[in-house]
Scaffold this motif. Structure first.
Motif, PDB file in Angstrom:
ATOM      1  N   ILE A 167       0.837  -1.122   0.070  1.00 39.00           N
ATOM      2  CA  ILE A 167      -0.013  -0.033  -0.095  1.00 39.00           C
ATOM      3  C   ILE A 167       0.916   1.055   0.008  1.00 39.00           C
ATOM      4  O   ILE A 167       2.084   1.283   0.422  1.00 39.00           O
ATOM      5  CB  ILE A 167      -0.828   0.012   1.172  1.00 39.00           C
ATOM      6  N   LEU A 168       0.141   2.313  -0.633  1.00 44.58           N
ATOM      7  CA  LEU A 168       0.799   3.579  -0.482  1.00 44.58           C
ATOM      8  C   LEU A 168      -0.090   4.729   0.264  1.00 44.58           C
ATOM      9  O   LEU A 168      -1.208   4.936  -0.370  1.00 44.58           O
ATOM     10  CB  LEU A 168       1.337   4.178  -1.939  1.00 44.58           C
ATOM     11  N   LEU A 169       0.275   5.143   1.265  1.00 42.20           N
ATOM     12  CA  LEU A 169      -0.581   6.308   1.791  1.00 42.20           C
ATOM     13  C   LEU A 169      -0.522   7.471   1.200  1.00 42.20           C
ATOM     14  O   LEU A 169       0.811   7.941   0.823  1.00 42.20           O
ATOM     15  CB  LEU A 169      -0.319   6.294   3.318  1.00 42.20           C
ATOM     16  N   ALA A 170      -1.347   8.341   1.365  1.00 36.93           N
ATOM     17  CA  ALA A 170      -1.331   9.707   0.565  1.00 36.93           C
ATOM     18  C   ALA A 170      -2.282  10.671   1.318  1.00 36.93           C
ATOM     19  O   ALA A 170      -3.514  10.030   1.484  1.00 36.93           O
ATOM     20  CB  ALA A 170      -1.350   9.672  -0.928  1.00 36.93           C
ATOM     21  N   HIS A 171      -1.847  11.827   1.771  1.00 30.94           N
ATOM     22  CA  HIS A 171      -2.951  12.641   1.977  1.00 30.94           C
ATOM     23  C   HIS A 171      -2.615  14.139   1.714  1.00 30.94           C
ATOM     24  O   HIS A 171      -1.376  14.244   1.476  1.00 30.94           O
ATOM     25  CB  HIS A 171      -3.337  12.531   3.457  1.00 30.94           C
ATOM     26  N   PRO A 178       3.190  20.959   2.333  1.00 28.52           N
ATOM     27  CA  PRO A 178       3.442  19.378   2.653  1.00 28.52           C
ATOM     28  C   PRO A 178       4.146  19.038   3.718  1.00 28.52           C
ATOM     29  O   PRO A 178       4.498  17.713   3.845  1.00 28.52           O
ATOM     30  CB  PRO A 178       3.739  19.006   1.207  1.00 28.52           C
ATOM     31  N   SER A 179       4.788  19.853   4.458  1.00 28.71           N
ATOM     32  CA  SER A 179       5.887  19.429   5.607  1.00 28.71           C
ATOM     33  C   SER A 179       5.079  18.371   6.422  1.00 28.71           C
ATOM     34  O   SER A 179       4.116  18.696   6.898  1.00 28.71           O
ATOM     35  CB  SER A 179       6.214  20.465   6.279  1.00 28.71           C
ATOM     36  N   PRO A 180       5.682  17.198   6.704  1.00 32.70           N
ATOM     37  CA  PRO A 180       5.066  16.278   7.497  1.00 32.70           C
ATOM     38  C   PRO A 180       4.707  16.591   8.944  1.00 32.70           C
ATOM     39  O   PRO A 180       5.883  17.231   9.399  1.00 32.70           O
ATOM     40  CB  PRO A 180       5.820  14.927   7.326  1.00 32.70           C
ATOM     41  N   SER A 181       3.685  16.428   9.589  1.00 33.58           N
ATOM     42  CA  SER A 181       3.650  16.550  10.988  1.00 33.58           C
ATOM     43  C   SER A 181       4.000  15.547  11.945  1.00 33.58           C
ATOM     44  O   SER A 181       4.367  14.279  11.502  1.00 33.58           O
ATOM     45  CB  SER A 181       2.132  17.128  11.397  1.00 33.58           C
ATOM     46  N   ASP A 183       1.988  13.682  13.831  1.00 33.05           N
ATOM     47  CA  ASP A 183       1.060  12.866  13.580  1.00 33.05           C
ATOM     48  C   ASP A 183       1.227  12.075  12.246  1.00 33.05           C
ATOM     49  O   ASP A 183       0.878  11.006  12.236  1.00 33.05           O
ATOM     50  CB  ASP A 183      -0.576  13.356  13.442  1.00 33.05           C
ATOM     51  N   ASP A 184       1.615  12.678  11.346  1.00 35.26           N
ATOM     52  CA  ASP A 184       1.992  11.956  10.007  1.00 35.26           C
ATOM     53  C   ASP A 184       3.195  11.235  10.212  1.00 35.26           C
ATOM     54  O   ASP A 184       2.964  10.005   9.561  1.00 35.26           O
ATOM     55  CB  ASP A 184       2.342  13.043   8.875  1.00 35.26           C
ATOM     56  N   LEU A 185       4.129  11.522  10.789  1.00 36.75           N
ATOM     57  CA  LEU A 185       5.257  10.445  11.256  1.00 36.75           C
ATOM     58  C   LEU A 185       4.851   9.129  11.953  1.00 36.75           C
ATOM     59  O   LEU A 185       5.180   8.096  11.816  1.00 36.75           O
ATOM     60  CB  LEU A 185       6.406  11.216  11.618  1.00 36.75           C
ATOM     61  N   ARG A 186       4.019   9.722  12.995  1.00 35.47           N
ATOM     62  CA  ARG A 186       3.478   8.505  13.916  1.00 35.47           C
ATOM     63  C   ARG A 186       2.436   7.394  13.127  1.00 35.47           C
ATOM     64  O   ARG A 186       2.674   6.235  13.438  1.00 35.47           O
ATOM     65  CB  ARG A 186       2.682   9.168  15.195  1.00 35.47           C
ATOM     66  N   THR A 187       1.680   8.007  12.283  1.00 38.60           N
ATOM     67  CA  THR A 187       0.759   7.123  11.550  1.00 38.60           C
ATOM     68  C   THR A 187       1.702   6.234  10.586  1.00 38.60           C
ATOM     69  O   THR A 187       1.178   5.127  10.552  1.00 38.60           O
ATOM     70  CB  THR A 187      -0.313   8.055  10.817  1.00 38.60           C
ATOM     71  N   ASP A 204       5.300   3.672   0.856  1.00 33.26           N
ATOM     72  CA  ASP A 204       5.637   5.306   1.049  1.00 33.26           C
ATOM     73  C   ASP A 204       4.362   5.915   1.429  1.00 33.26           C
ATOM     74  O   ASP A 204       3.342   5.422   1.809  1.00 33.26           O
ATOM     75  CB  ASP A 204       6.013   6.077  -0.257  1.00 33.26           C
ATOM     76  N   HIS A 205       4.354   7.218   1.999  1.00 41.70           N
ATOM     77  CA  HIS A 205       3.469   8.155   2.518  1.00 41.70           C
ATOM     78  C   HIS A 205       3.820   9.586   1.846  1.00 41.70           C
ATOM     79  O   HIS A 205       4.675   9.997   2.293  1.00 41.70           O
ATOM     80  CB  HIS A 205       3.497   8.142   4.066  1.00 41.70           C
ATOM     81  N   VAL A 206       2.948   9.887   0.956  1.00 42.48           N
ATOM     82  CA  VAL A 206       3.037  11.039   0.145  1.00 42.48           C
ATOM     83  C   VAL A 206       2.257  12.240   0.701  1.00 42.48           C
ATOM     84  O   VAL A 206       0.976  11.871   0.714  1.00 42.48           O
ATOM     85  CB  VAL A 206       3.011  10.854  -1.438  1.00 42.48           C
ATOM     86  N   VAL A 207       2.711  13.158   1.189  1.00 43.46           N
ATOM     87  CA  VAL A 207       1.943  14.384   1.531  1.00 43.46           C
ATOM     88  C   VAL A 207       2.012  15.551   0.557  1.00 43.46           C
ATOM     89  O   VAL A 207       3.061  15.854   0.096  1.00 43.46           O
ATOM     90  CB  VAL A 207       2.665  14.867   2.784  1.00 43.46           C
TER      91      VAL A 207
END
Length: 227
Positions: A167-171, A178-181, A183-187, A204-207
């Motif tokens: 899977i690839l997460l994106a929000h 787009p700087s990760p928060s 919460d983004d890092l923890r999730t 990956d996780h793309v913001v």
């Protein structure tokens, strides 16, 4: 002068048939969707007024029926425009099916259309094949993701059901940054850990922000154990 009284070679509808939709300007395309004008106002004039009132084509794609009606079109026309914009987004998104997502650049290109029109924060999960080709994109949360306790199990529900290998997460961040928060890092870290247990790789996780994006795998690789 009504459009029907124009020379045939200059009418938007006839030009679209003869030369293709790409030959029309934004307001001409909008005029075709509007269909007909009113007494003293052609469809092209109405289209031009709508685009100016709403703030251009990007804002048009983000507008709901209420916003469109505020720009001077009737309910039926507003519904037709909103449906056309949504269909266009779905066509663009569907064109990415089967595309490779094995680099951050390819993943961002494939998933960007899912966020281009959004004013609220949303999270999607892209399902990937063993060769990291896009199988489907599943919306998970719409609203304020930062203020939502993301249930990690929900990120994998469709991946398990459809037998996806990864899977690839994106929000998106509606603020434009787009700087990760935290919460983004923890999730992302929790999702990577769950993926290892399930045998489903979190690729990956793309913001996404305003015309920019950040890959957490690339920028936070040292703080997140991916495999």
């Amino acid at each position: 002068m009504p459009i029907r009284e124009w020379p045939e070679s200059t009418r938007p509808r006839e030009r679209l048939v003869a030369r293709g939709a790409s030959s029309l300007s934004d307001d001409e395309l909008l005029a075709v969707l509007i269909g007909s004008g009113t007494r003293g106002r052609s469809a092209l004039l109405i289209a031009n007024e709508v685009l100016r009132a709403i703030g251009g084509t990007r804002a048009l794609g983000q507008a709901d029926v209420s916003r469109l009606r505020e720009c001077g079109v009737g309910l039926a026309t507003a519904v037709r425009l909103a449906a056309a914009c949504e269909l266009g987004r779905r066509v663009i998104a569907a064109s990415a099916d089967g595309e490779r997502c094995d680099t951050a650049e390819l993943a961002a290109a494939a998933l960007a259309p899912h966020f281009a029109h959004l004013e609220r924060e949303s999270l999607v999960v892209a399902l990937l094949s063993r060769k990291h080709r896009l199988m489907a994109v599943v919306p998970v949360y719409v609203g304020n993701v930062a203020g939502t306790s993301v249930r990690i199990a929900e990120l994998f529900t469709e991946a398990v059901r459809r037998n996806a290998s990864g899977i690839l997460l994106a929000h998106n961040h509606p603020s434009g940054d787009p700087s990760p928060s935290a919460d983004d890092l923890r999730t992302t870290k929790d999702a990577a850990a769950a993926g290892r247990l399930l045998g489903i790789e979190v690729v990956d996780h793309v913001v996404f922000g305003a015309g920019r994006w950040v890959s957490l795998r690339r920028t936070a690789g040292d703080t997140i154990v991916w495999r």
